[in-house]
Enzyme design. Structure first.
Site, PDB file in Angstrom:
ATOM      1  N   LYS A  66      48.281  49.218  40.477  1.00  0.00           N
ATOM      2  CA  LYS A  66      47.651  49.311  39.031  1.00  0.00           C
ATOM      3  C   LYS A  66      47.308  50.655  38.726  1.00  0.00           C
ATOM      4  CE  LYS A  66      46.480  44.447  39.668  1.00  0.00           C
ATOM      5  NZ  LYS A  66      45.606  43.339  39.979  1.00  0.00           N
ATOM      6  N   GLN A 110      39.188  42.946  41.538  1.00  0.00           N
ATOM      7  CA  GLN A 110      40.554  42.500  42.430  1.00  0.00           C
ATOM      8  C   GLN A 110      40.036  41.177  43.187  1.00  0.00           C
ATOM      9  OE1 GLN A 110      43.844  43.721  42.123  1.00  0.00           O
ATOM     10  NE2 GLN A 110      44.250  41.663  43.258  1.00  0.00           N
ATOM     11  N   ASP A 133      41.815  41.057  32.622  1.00  0.00           N
ATOM     12  CA  ASP A 133      42.630  39.942  33.391  1.00  0.00           C
ATOM     13  C   ASP A 133      42.435  38.672  32.570  1.00  0.00           C
ATOM     14  OD1 ASP A 133      43.924  40.701  35.763  1.00  0.00           O
ATOM     15  OD2 ASP A 133      42.126  40.948  36.992  1.00  0.00           O
TER      16      ASP A 133
END
Ligand code: NAD
Length: 305
Positions: A66, A110, A133
């Protein structure tokens, strides 16, 4: 191995690869141009903040990918590494700092988090405006209502992949295997939505589903997101189906330097000959997830500035 197989299968068969690497690159190329244009106009460039707790090998790889995508597209990125034993309270404080930092457009934490931390609490602490997200209940609610919002990156990436390859979805029967909040459930909502891609009749399957094979055999589109390597076999897929393999499992492989290789939820060699389109693992859904995250972050920046 895939490329050899793909070469062999392409001859005389109509199976085609949904190349996530290529489609993701096209999206990142567009974003790079848009970011450069913003910079030329003196506008703010997107800034993604990634929070990594502990040192789980797979999470390290995903976060590194990312951050790399940010570099490729001209985004600013900040990686915040925290010890595995950080308290939930401290982590929530870090999130709050990122929420109030006006330079940060998107926050991603994450997953998975260490067991002593409640991931729902952490997700809910991210400000919905920075929830790139798409896991916050506000984002999920908007997605269900069809209101523009941040869509969870993996299902959004799959929608972008279907769009990129102009896969007809209207009126098709989509079978989604897996009902997690990050993949299966949002995927079923998006595919059933009144949109293009979308307008599918969706069946969502899970660990208690009976007659899974029979259901899969009815699927014009199958999305496998359960996390069991090579679960979907050749005799579970009807001729001409579109098969999307979301699974990524590290399986031991002593012939590799890393000691492992990645396996999807679909038995590619057995399933591919039956498909019209299929995603490989790696190189299918994974790169699209990152491209979708970049798009969400860009949109967050553009909406606020
Ligand atoms: P999860 O463990 O949260 O959910 C798995 C789902 O599969 C559950 O809903 C469960 O009911 C269902 N399931 C389990 N066994 C089943 C069975 N025998 N039959 C039918 N359904 C069954 O997993 P997840 O987070 O949704 O991830 C699924 C897979 O996708 C994993 O391999 C994960 O690593 C991968 N993944 C990939 C990406 C990507 O970017 N490519 C992103 C997210 C997740």
């Amino acid at each position: 191995m895939h490329s050899l197989l793909i070469g062999k299968l392409s001859v005389g068969l109509r199976m085609q690869i949904l190349d996530g690497k290529k489609a993701a690159q096209a999206i990142k190329d567009e974003l790079r141009i848009d970011v450069a244009q913003r910079a030329n106009e003196g506008k703010k460039i997107p800034h993604l903040a990634a929070v990594l707790v502990g040192n789980n090998g797979a999470s390290e790889t995903y976060v590194a990918a990312k951050v790399k995508a940010c570099e490729e597209t001209g985004f600013k990125s900040t990686l915040i590494r925290l010890d595995a034993d950080i308290s939930e309270y401290k982590l929530l404080e870090v999130i709050e700092e990122l929420n109030t930092d006006t330079d940060v457009d998107g926050i991603l934490v994450q997953l998975p988090l260490p067991k002593h931390i409640d991931d729902k609490k952490v997700i809910n602490a991210i400000h919905p405006d920075k929830d790139v997200d798409g896991f916050h209940p506000v984002s999920v609610g908007k997605m269900v209502e069809g209101i523009p919002s941040y869509i969870p990156a993996t299902p959004y990436g799959i929608m972008l992949l279907l769009e990129h390859y102009k896969i007809e979805t209207k009126g098709k029967h989509a079978v989604v295997i897996g009902r997690s909040n990050i993949v299966g459930r949002p995927m079923s909502i998006l595919l059933s939505g009144n949109s293009n891609p979308g307008n599918c009749t969706v069946t969502i399957c899970h660990s208690h589903t009976k007659n899974l094979k029979e259901i899969c055999l009815q699927g014009d589109i199958i999305v496998a997101a359960l996390g069991i390597p090579e679960f979907v076999k050749g005799d579970m897929v009807k001729e001409g189906a579109v098969v999307i393999d979301v699974g990524i499992t590290r399986v031991q492989d002593s012939t590799r330097k890393s000691g492992f290789r990645l396996k999807g939820d679909v038995d590619f060699e057995a399933v591919a000959p039956h498909c019209s389109w299929i995603t490989p693992v790696p190189g299918g859904v994974g790169p699209m997830t990152i491209a979708a995250l970049m798009k969400n972050t860009f949109n967050s920046c553009a909406a606020k500035n």
